[in-house]
Design a protein around this motif. Structure first.
Motif, PDB file in Angstrom:
ATOM      1  N   VAL A 198       0.843  -1.198   0.000  1.00  0.00           N
ATOM      2  CA  VAL A 198       0.000   0.000   0.000  1.00  0.00           C
ATOM      3  C   VAL A 198       0.879   1.249   0.000  1.00  0.00           C
ATOM      4  CG1 VAL A 198      -1.991  -0.999   1.192  1.00  0.00           C
ATOM      5  CG2 VAL A 198      -0.092  -0.098   2.541  1.00  0.00           C
ATOM      6  N   ASN A 199       0.297   2.391  -0.345  1.00  0.00           N
ATOM      7  CA  ASN A 199       1.016   3.653  -0.143  1.00  0.00           C
ATOM      8  C   ASN A 199       0.533   4.271   1.167  1.00  0.00           C
ATOM      9  OD1 ASN A 199      -1.456   4.870  -0.596  1.00  0.00           O
ATOM     10  ND2 ASN A 199      -1.008   5.341  -2.741  1.00  0.00           N
ATOM     11  N   SER A 200       1.111   5.415   1.527  1.00  0.00           N
ATOM     12  CA  SER A 200       0.800   6.024   2.831  1.00  0.00           C
ATOM     13  C   SER A 200      -0.694   6.276   3.021  1.00  0.00           C
ATOM     14  CB  SER A 200       1.523   7.362   2.974  1.00  0.00           C
ATOM     15  OG  SER A 200       2.893   7.157   2.974  1.00  0.00           O
ATOM     16  N   ASP A 201      -1.327   6.827   2.007  1.00  0.00           N
ATOM     17  CA  ASP A 201      -2.747   7.152   2.150  1.00  0.00           C
ATOM     18  C   ASP A 201      -3.586   5.907   2.326  1.00  0.00           C
ATOM     19  OD1 ASP A 201      -2.123   9.742   1.889  1.00  0.00           O
ATOM     20  OD2 ASP A 201      -2.632   9.894  -0.255  1.00  0.00           O
ATOM     21  N   LYS A 202      -3.257   4.917   1.516  1.00  0.00           N
ATOM     22  CA  LYS A 202      -4.038   3.688   1.573  1.00  0.00           C
ATOM     23  C   LYS A 202      -3.816   2.968   2.903  1.00  0.00           C
ATOM     24  CE  LYS A 202      -4.920   1.770  -2.693  1.00  0.00           C
ATOM     25  NZ  LYS A 202      -4.594   0.846  -3.790  1.00  0.00           N
ATOM     26  N   LEU A 203      -2.583   3.059   3.416  1.00  0.00           N
ATOM     27  CA  LEU A 203      -2.300   2.430   4.709  1.00  0.00           C
ATOM     28  C   LEU A 203      -3.275   2.956   5.752  1.00  0.00           C
ATOM     29  CD1 LEU A 203      -0.476   0.721   6.604  1.00  0.00           C
ATOM     30  CD2 LEU A 203       0.935   2.752   6.907  1.00  0.00           C
ATOM     31  N   ARG A 204      -3.402   4.277   5.789  1.00  0.00           N
ATOM     32  CA  ARG A 204      -4.295   4.861   6.791  1.00  0.00           C
ATOM     33  C   ARG A 204      -5.760   4.562   6.510  1.00  0.00           C
ATOM     34  NH1 ARG A 204      -3.278   8.382  10.761  1.00  0.00           N
ATOM     35  NH2 ARG A 204      -5.361   9.238  10.429  1.00  0.00           N
ATOM     36  N   SER A 205      -6.146   4.621   5.241  1.00  0.00           N
ATOM     37  CA  SER A 205      -7.581   4.409   4.992  1.00  0.00           C
ATOM     38  C   SER A 205      -7.977   2.950   5.220  1.00  0.00           C
ATOM     39  CB  SER A 205      -7.984   4.910   3.601  1.00  0.00           C
ATOM     40  OG  SER A 205      -7.145   4.348   2.633  1.00  0.00           O
ATOM     41  N   VAL A 206      -7.089   2.014   4.873  1.00  0.00           N
ATOM     42  CA  VAL A 206      -7.436   0.607   5.146  1.00  0.00           C
ATOM     43  C   VAL A 206      -7.474   0.365   6.656  1.00  0.00           C
ATOM     44  CG1 VAL A 206      -6.740  -1.810   4.853  1.00  0.00           C
ATOM     45  CG2 VAL A 206      -6.536  -0.224   2.937  1.00  0.00           C
ATOM     46  N   CYS A 207      -6.492   0.925   7.390  1.00  0.00           N
ATOM     47  CA  CYS A 207      -6.498   0.758   8.849  1.00  0.00           C
ATOM     48  C   CYS A 207      -7.789   1.303   9.451  1.00  0.00           C
ATOM     49  CB  CYS A 207      -5.301   1.465   9.488  1.00  0.00           C
ATOM     50  SG  CYS A 207      -3.773   0.525   9.318  1.00  0.00           S
ATOM     51  N   THR A 208      -8.198   2.481   8.980  1.00  0.00           N
ATOM     52  CA  THR A 208      -9.430   3.076   9.497  1.00  0.00           C
ATOM     53  C   THR A 208     -10.629   2.169   9.215  1.00  0.00           C
ATOM     54  OG1 THR A 208      -8.475   5.234   9.014  1.00  0.00           O
ATOM     55  CG2 THR A 208     -10.836   5.178   9.462  1.00  0.00           C
ATOM     56  N   ALA A 209     -10.675   1.649   7.998  1.00  0.00           N
ATOM     57  CA  ALA A 209     -11.807   0.790   7.635  1.00  0.00           C
ATOM     58  C   ALA A 209     -11.811  -0.494   8.469  1.00  0.00           C
ATOM     59  CB  ALA A 209     -11.743   0.455   6.145  1.00  0.00           C
ATOM     60  N   VAL A 210     -10.625  -1.088   8.664  1.00  0.00           N
ATOM     61  CA  VAL A 210     -10.555  -2.316   9.463  1.00  0.00           C
ATOM     62  C   VAL A 210     -10.996  -2.023  10.894  1.00  0.00           C
ATOM     63  CG1 VAL A 210      -8.967  -4.006  10.487  1.00  0.00           C
ATOM     64  CG2 VAL A 210      -8.796  -3.456   8.054  1.00  0.00           C
ATOM     65  N   HIS A 211     -10.543  -0.884  11.418  1.00  0.00           N
ATOM     66  CA  HIS A 211     -10.933  -0.525  12.780  1.00  0.00           C
ATOM     67  C   HIS A 211     -12.446  -0.342  12.878  1.00  0.00           C
ATOM     68  CE1 HIS A 211     -10.796   1.152  16.775  1.00  0.00           C
ATOM     69  NE2 HIS A 211     -11.467   2.211  16.357  1.00  0.00           N
ATOM     70  N   GLN A 212     -13.006   0.341  11.898  1.00  0.00           N
ATOM     71  CA  GLN A 212     -14.453   0.581  11.940  1.00  0.00           C
ATOM     72  C   GLN A 212     -15.255  -0.711  11.816  1.00  0.00           C
ATOM     73  OE1 GLN A 212     -14.880   3.582   8.961  1.00  0.00           O
ATOM     74  NE2 GLN A 212     -14.487   5.251  10.413  1.00  0.00           N
ATOM     75  N   ALA A 213     -14.683  -1.669  11.117  1.00  0.00           N
ATOM     76  CA  ALA A 213     -15.385  -2.945  10.954  1.00  0.00           C
ATOM     77  C   ALA A 213     -15.145  -3.871  12.155  1.00  0.00           C
ATOM     78  CB  ALA A 213     -14.934  -3.624   9.668  1.00  0.00           C
ATOM     79  N   GLY A 214     -14.482  -3.353  13.200  1.00  0.00           N
ATOM     80  CA  GLY A 214     -14.301  -4.158  14.407  1.00  0.00           C
ATOM     81  C   GLY A 214     -12.966  -4.870  14.487  1.00  0.00           C
ATOM     82  N   GLY A 215     -12.076  -4.613  13.531  1.00  0.00           N
ATOM     83  CA  GLY A 215     -10.782  -5.295  13.528  1.00  0.00           C
ATOM     84  C   GLY A 215      -9.802  -4.682  14.510  1.00  0.00           C
ATOM     85  N   VAL A 216      -8.683  -5.367  14.714  1.00  0.00           N
ATOM     86  CA  VAL A 216      -7.672  -4.910  15.675  1.00  0.00           C
ATOM     87  C   VAL A 216      -6.281  -4.913  15.051  1.00  0.00           C
ATOM     88  CG1 VAL A 216      -8.856  -5.549  17.806  1.00  0.00           C
ATOM     89  CG2 VAL A 216      -7.519  -7.273  16.590  1.00  0.00           C
ATOM     90  N   LEU A 217      -5.410  -4.119  15.664  1.00  0.00           N
ATOM     91  CA  LEU A 217      -4.000  -4.101  15.262  1.00  0.00           C
ATOM     92  C   LEU A 217      -3.266  -5.191  16.037  1.00  0.00           C
ATOM     93  CD1 LEU A 217      -1.473  -2.546  13.992  1.00  0.00           C
ATOM     94  CD2 LEU A 217      -1.300  -1.482  16.244  1.00  0.00           C
ATOM     95  N   HIS A 218      -2.485  -5.989  15.319  1.00  0.00           N
ATOM     96  CA  HIS A 218      -1.698  -6.998  16.017  1.00  0.00           C
ATOM     97  C   HIS A 218      -0.254  -6.587  16.193  1.00  0.00           C
ATOM     98  CE1 HIS A 218      -3.809 -10.580  17.231  1.00  0.00           C
ATOM     99  NE2 HIS A 218      -4.695 -10.232  16.338  1.00  0.00           N
ATOM    100  N   ALA A 219       0.366  -6.129  15.139  1.00  0.00           N
ATOM    101  CA  ALA A 219       1.791  -5.837  15.241  1.00  0.00           C
ATOM    102  C   ALA A 219       2.178  -4.820  14.189  1.00  0.00           C
ATOM    103  CB  ALA A 219       2.598  -7.120  15.069  1.00  0.00           C
ATOM    104  N   LEU A 220       3.311  -4.153  14.452  1.00  0.00           N
ATOM    105  CA  LEU A 220       3.838  -3.174  13.504  1.00  0.00           C
ATOM    106  C   LEU A 220       5.348  -3.231  13.635  1.00  0.00           C
ATOM    107  CD1 LEU A 220       2.613   0.514  13.215  1.00  0.00           C
ATOM    108  CD2 LEU A 220       5.030   0.021  13.509  1.00  0.00           C
ATOM    109  N   TRP A 221       6.058  -3.430  12.529  1.00  0.00           N
ATOM    110  CA  TRP A 221       7.504  -3.530  12.602  1.00  0.00           C
ATOM    111  C   TRP A 221       8.105  -3.142  11.263  1.00  0.00           C
ATOM    112  CZ3 TRP A 221       4.204  -7.424  11.581  1.00  0.00           C
ATOM    113  CH2 TRP A 221       4.536  -8.348  10.586  1.00  0.00           C
ATOM    114  N   GLY A 222       9.411  -2.998  11.233  1.00  0.00           N
ATOM    115  CA  GLY A 222      10.056  -2.563  10.006  1.00  0.00           C
ATOM    116  C   GLY A 222      11.165  -3.507   9.578  1.00  0.00           C
TER     117      GLY A 222
END
Ligand code: SF4
Lengths: 180, 513
Positions: free
Chosen positions: B24-48
């Motif tokens: 994804v690009n930066s914008d899509k990263l945020r919009s997909v995260c927002t959509a997943v959150h709104q649909a009840g999803g959760v963040l598991h991990a973030l790393w580089g």
């Protein structure tokens, strides 16, 4: 309340004799005598986690369960290094804990003994030495006895504690550490 | 959830759990995260990851859970200016993960808290250990840098500083309380003391033996992490372990869960002033560990699993013995459960203490056992039942109260459920091989995802060209749950902190890495 009392009496006392041979028992008694002579009270242990994976801590906890009857051996865990005679140190020493470990060591009054517990405490274990891990406990403070194992069993920890007082002190090592 | 509006190019990774990956690009990263959150999803991990040797700068990976499984989003950053949009406003749990990503790899979130998190000063602020060209060295850093805690001021407010060396046998960490009288106004955690460079260490380990280090990410979750590692590797190599091995792995995992729950139930009684509870539960735990020793040759199953299968077998006599141990333990736990429930003093300390209501839990992303006690119904053994859980119909336990009492109750219920699972696993244990040998990996990224006793643990594994590990990121659910404790203690009294902390029983080592 009645249920609690019923449970206590139903289970009864389950402490086991420490599985020692007759000679080991003799040594143990001599040690207990020595503890009494030096301290006039129980041997007080302070545990320091210097960066372990928490496996070793689970077995230190087990040592306090009713089977091992630790206090019956004249040994107890205390909350401050200032009350301790012996430091039980686990983990490879993380560089972030190096200072805290040294300061805990300095806060412990003489005479004091140090046990490095677990493969990590003995030699850094799988974590080794790195930008973040200083490796073995003995690379940071003087160590009298090492107890290997991953994690060492409560029996191994107990016999490490019981033998530490009979081990010749690393006096010269301590000197050089104090000067360094 | 439907990702069509985002036009994601989803690639399914081979393996035992459902994982989809998309760049994804930066914008899509945020919009997909927002959509997943709104649909009840959760963040598991973030790393580089450092991909400069492959001429593609750095990669940020974000693992989300939605109803269909794990969604892995990848953002590529150029080598000159590696930064990414913050996700902490969508998923508050991202904050510390983002800070750690900067400490270790130099990838910076564009907004939010810029204080170091895992770095205390053992390496200089401008050196990044997880970069592939990191050589150590550099100017020696100050042993401990000061940390700007957030100050609470006002009439009668004072601070209590605790740790990193604690009064009991627990792991190192620092807690800064701002209190008025006995009441906690604010708690700020400072972790990272147990940081021992696990991720960098992985890069020196042979790919086929990495499960040993994985087991030691958090010793109390050795089976969970070593299974997750093996699962990731088996996905990379395209191998499914033999049924007997999978059933024995699940037996080991449930035994690990029960051992930890027994320990915690005793410790929670003790922290509320009921020492009998500790004596009784620690007795049961010791019996349980001795049975492990008898059956598997070790009290803690640090090295039971191996890639392609399992190293310890269970002979018929031991299988019978383990089955026979189960009913008496069920009876003991039921008795102790009644004793705990009837004890007015215990219930007084447990009830309404350290409360995380479901709405707050959802907002902060509380997960695992503690999450289930606050209405967050996630359990990988049910959500995406990997073998052999697909045959066991695990009954998820949970509650809505979100207080210490609820976390105690979930432990009681999960212990009984796991004992039921042990019975099923032992009675239906398939015969056959224990281990398959693995061909060289064909994939580039493998994911292992296992419901440990504390919650879901994740391993993301990349093979190197030399038979070594290129990159391995282990993730413990303590990352999501530590910040929640800061909220759970607000308004409680200081002496209840040990009890509240214990009711979560989070890993320091698994978080500090
Ligand atoms: S010796 Fe083993 S159990 Fe102890 S800290 Fe090291 S890895 Fe963990």
């Amino acid at each position: 309340m009645l249920r609690t009392l019923k449970q206590i009496t139903r289970i009864g006392i389950i402490s086991e004799p420490v599985p020692l041979t007759a000679t080991e028992r003799g040594e143990r008694d001599a040690l207990q005598e020595k503890i009494r002579r030096i301290y006039g009270r129980a041997l007080c242990i302070r545990h320091v986690d210097a960066g372990s994976c928490n496996g070793c801590e689970l077995e230190i906890h087990a040592l306090n369960n009713p089977y091992y009857n630790l206090e019956g051996q004249g040994i107890k865990f205390v909350a401050s290094p200032r009350h301790a005679d012996l430091l039980l140190v686990t983990g490879p020493v993380s560089r972030h804990m190096q200072d805290a470990l040294r300061r805990t060591y300095e806060a412990t009054p003489e005479p004091k003994w140090i046990i490095a517990l677990g493969d990590c405490g003995c030699n850094g274990g799988l974590f080794g030495c790195s930008y973040a891990s200083a490796g073995a406990v003995s690379d940071v403070i003087p160590v009298d006895v090492t107890v290997p194992g991953c994690p060492p069993t409560p029996g191994a920890i107990l016999s490490g504690i019981l033998t530490v007082l009979n081990t010749p002190r690393a006096a010269s090592v301590q000197e050089s550490f104090h000067q360094g | 959830m439907d990702y069509t509006p985002f036009a994601l190019d989803l690639e399914t990774l081979p393996g035992a759990v459902p994982v989809r990956r998309a760049v994804v690009n930066s914008d899509k990263l945020r919009s997909v995260c927002t959509a997943v959150h709104q649909a009840g999803g959760v963040l598991h991990a973030l790393w580089g990851c450092d991909e400069r040797d492959r001429k593609s700068g750095y990669t940020l990976r974000v693992a989300l859970q939605d109803a269909a499984g794990l969604l892995l989003l990848e953002l590529q950053m150029n080598a000159a200016q590696p930064c990414f949009p913050t996700l902490a406003d969508i998923f508050p749990a991202a904050d510390r993960m983002q800070r750690a990503t900067h400490d270790l790899l130099g990838l910076r979130a564009q907004e939010g808290d810029t204080r170091p998190w895992l770095r205390h000063g053992s390496w200089p602020a401008d050196r990044f250990p997880l970069r592939r060209d990191y050589a150590g060295g550099g100017p020696p850093a100050a042993p401990q840098e000061g940390y700007p805690f957030v100050r609470v001021t006002g009439d009668g407010v004072h601070e209590i500083a605790v740790g990193p060396v604690h009064a009991g046998t627990i792991e190192p960490g620092h807690f800064r309380f701002s209190v008025v009288g006995e009441k906690v106004l604010r708690l700020e955690e400072r972790l990272g003391y147990a940081h021992k460079g696990i991720e960098k260490r992985f890069e020196t380990q042979p790919l086929m033996q990495g499960q040993r280090l994985a087991a030691r990410v958090s010793g109390d979750s050795a089976v969970a992490f070593s299974w997750a590692y093996c699962m990731a590797l088996e996905g990379l190599c395209g191998v499914v372990p033999p049924p007997r091995a999978l059933w024995l792995r699940a037996l080991c995992l449930e035994r690990e869960r029960i051992a930890n729950h027994l320990g915690d139930l005793g410790a929670l009684g003790n922290d509320a002033g009921f020492a009998v509870g500790l004596a009784q539960f620690s007795r049961l735990k010791e019996d349980w560990l001795r049975a492990n020793q008898q059956a598997f040759g070790a009290r803690y199953l640090m090295d039971a699993l191996a890639p392609g299968g399992i190293r310890c077998d269970l002979d018929e006599a031991n299988r019978r013995a383990l089955i026979e141990n189960l009913p008496p333990l069920v009876a003991e736990i039921s008795t102790l459960h009644e004793i705990y429930d009837d004890h007015a003093g215990l219930q007084d300390r447990f009830t309404a203490t350290g409360c995380v209501p479901p709405a707050l839990a959802r907002k902060l992303g509380l997960i695992g056992l503690a999450g289930r006690a606050s209405g967050q119904s996630w359990d990988l053994r049910c959500d995406h039942a990997y073998a052999p859980y697909d045959k066991l119909a695990v009954r998820m336990q949970g509650g809505l109260q979100g207080d210490v009492a609820a976390r105690v109750a979930v432990r009681f219920e999960e212990t009984l459920e796991s004992l039921r699972l042990c019975q099923l696993l032992l009675e239906n244990l398939p015969g056959g091989e224990l281990q398959l040998s693995l061909p060289p990996p064909t994939g580039r990224l493998g994911v292992g995802w296992i419901e440990g006793w504390r919650g879901p643990v994740l391993i993301a594994l990349e093979p190197g060209e030399d038979g070594l590990i290129r990159r391995c990121h282990p993730h413990d659910p303590s990352w999501q749950n530590w910040p929640v404790i800061e909220h759970a203690v607000i308004g409680n009294i200081v002496p209840d902190f040990p009890l509240i902390n214990k009711s979560f029983n989070l890993s320091y080592s698994g978080h500090d890495l």
